[in-house]
Structures are given as C-alpha cells and as structure tokens.
Design an enzyme around this catalytic site. Structure first.
Site, short mmCIF file in Angstrom:
data_model
loop_
_atom_site.label_atom_id
_atom_site.label_comp_id
_atom_site.label_asym_id
_atom_site.label_seq_id
_atom_site.Cartn_x
_atom_site.Cartn_y
_atom_site.Cartn_z
N ARG A 119 -4.94 -35.64 -6.57
CA ARG A 119 -3.53 -35.65 -6.23
C ARG A 119 -2.96 -37.04 -6.46
O ARG A 119 -3.53 -38.05 -6.03
CB ARG A 119 -3.34 -35.25 -4.76
CG ARG A 119 -2.01 -35.62 -4.12
CD ARG A 119 -0.85 -34.79 -4.67
NE ARG A 119 0.42 -35.27 -4.16
CZ ARG A 119 1.03 -34.80 -3.07
NH1 ARG A 119 0.47 -33.85 -2.35
NH2 ARG A 119 2.19 -35.27 -2.69
N ARG A 128 2.00 -31.76 -8.95
CA ARG A 128 0.77 -32.21 -8.34
C ARG A 128 -0.31 -31.15 -8.42
O ARG A 128 -0.03 -29.95 -8.42
CB ARG A 128 0.98 -32.65 -6.89
CG ARG A 128 1.34 -31.61 -5.87
CD ARG A 128 2.80 -31.16 -5.90
NE ARG A 128 3.77 -32.23 -5.88
CZ ARG A 128 4.36 -32.68 -4.78
NH1 ARG A 128 4.03 -32.18 -3.60
NH2 ARG A 128 5.28 -33.60 -4.84
N ASP A 131 -1.33 -29.81 -2.95
CA ASP A 131 -0.67 -30.19 -1.71
C ASP A 131 -1.43 -29.54 -0.56
O ASP A 131 -1.71 -28.33 -0.63
CB ASP A 131 0.75 -29.61 -1.67
CG ASP A 131 1.81 -30.66 -1.91
OD1 ASP A 131 1.53 -31.85 -1.75
OD2 ASP A 131 2.94 -30.26 -2.26
N ASP A 133 -0.73 -29.42 3.46
CA ASP A 133 0.17 -29.84 4.53
C ASP A 133 -0.18 -29.11 5.83
O ASP A 133 -0.40 -27.90 5.83
CB ASP A 133 1.63 -29.52 4.19
CG ASP A 133 2.16 -30.40 3.07
OD1 ASP A 133 1.77 -31.58 3.00
OD2 ASP A 133 2.97 -29.91 2.27
#
Length: 203
Positions: A119, A128, A131, A133
C-alpha cells in the site's frame, strides 16, 4: 489454568512456575474468553483485487488475538473523489472479527497488512492495492484523531454499509443507528454486488 510445579515431579528440567506468572496467565485466559467484536472494511483497486482481499482476510486471521467470524459478499465500487474512468473500480468487502487486541493494536495490524500488500499513501483518493479500515470496535465512540471510532464516514458509504448489512442485518453503527436504516439513506449508485465472486472464511 496454569498449575505451579508440585512435589512428586521427577523431571529435573521442570522448574517451579512463580505465582506471579500463574496469575498473569490466568488473567490472559480470562481476557481471551471475553473478546471484543470489530468490523473491518477492506478494499482494493490495483492488481489481483480478489486475491489481495483474500490475502488480507487470511493475514487478519493469522494475527494473535484475532479470529475472523464472518466475511461479506464482494461488491464492485466506482472510486470516490476522482474523475470517472481515471482509476480501476474497487472490490470491497466487510470482515467481522472477534479480538482481544485493543483498538490501537488492531490499527497497527491493519496498517501492517496494508504494507505487506505494498500500500502506498502518496495521495488522498489515490489508487491502492489495499485498504484496511476499522469501521467499528465494540460500542466504542471516540474522536481520537489517530483512530476515530466508529469510522467517521462509514455511515454514509454504501460500499461499507451494504456488505456489512449482508453479514449482520441487525448491526448498529455506534452513535449513528442501525446499518439497515443508514443504508436506506445513501445512494447505491456505482456500488454493485458481484455474485460471481466469493471470499473464503479462513478455516
């Protein structure tokens, strides 16, 4: 429970276990029996997107103190905040975990998994490979700038709410309300379920 060394054992390599160590191990066992629920959003729009998402799920499962309990269907999503057609579309999914890690340690692990898949954080809204999160952690509501909980934009993003609703129809976004109700208030334009794709729950 870890038992201290008792008389009658003849193995000369066995040493008594100090009482303080016994207490620590027993306390850890208690913690392990009381994990917290966390919801993680994963996404990729570079490389082999499906393989990357599966790799992220497997890496989370391989984390001490983390167990993956549910994996959502895959959604394909148009990128946010960029000119249409300027980036490949995303594959997105939601993962539900049980974890004994505190939020800060779970965040460190999320960043480590991203870095393992190369990343790069050169620009906001940039393409990217991965991710990862933290969307929610138990019922925690926090405005800590290093990790705001729940995720400050999760309640307005269909690519988070739709897969989350698929795996937990009765879920709530802490401080925001039911996922089902929030999903009804956002546009699903550019967010489509990919029924031909599937992510595997780690064995």
């Amino acid at each position: 429970m870890t038992r201290p060394f008792t008389a009658g054992q003849t193995d000369p390599t066995v040493q008594p276990v100090p009482a303080a160590v016994v207490e620590k191990v027993d306390a850890a066992d208690t913690t392990l029996h009381n994990p917290k629920r966390a919801v993680i959003s994963i996404g990729s729009n570079l490389g082999n997107r499906l393989e990357t998402l599966q790799g992220a799920i497997d890496a989370l499962e391989d984390t001490p103190g983390v167990r993956v309990k549910a994996v959502s269907p895959v959604y394909e999503t148009e990128p946010w905040g960029v000119e249409p057609g300027s980036q490949p579309s995303y594959f997105n999914a939601v993962v539900v975990l049980k974890t004994t890690l505190p939020p800060s340690s779970l965040l460190e692990r999320a960043h480590a998994v991203e870095e393992a898949f190369h990343r790069v954080r050169d620009e906001r809204w940039g393409a990217r490979t991965l991710d990862v999160d933290i969307v929610a952690y138990a019922d925690v509501v926090s405005d800590d700038p290093s990790l705001t909980l729940p995720h400050p934009r999760a309640h307005e993003r269909a690519f988070v709410l739709a897969p989350w609703h698929d795996v937990e129809p009765g879920a709530q976004v802490p401080g925001r309300g039911p996922v089902a109700e929030l999903l009804d208030t956002v546009s699903r334009e550019g967010v489509a379920a990919r029924e031909d794709l599937e992510l595997q729950l780690p064995e």
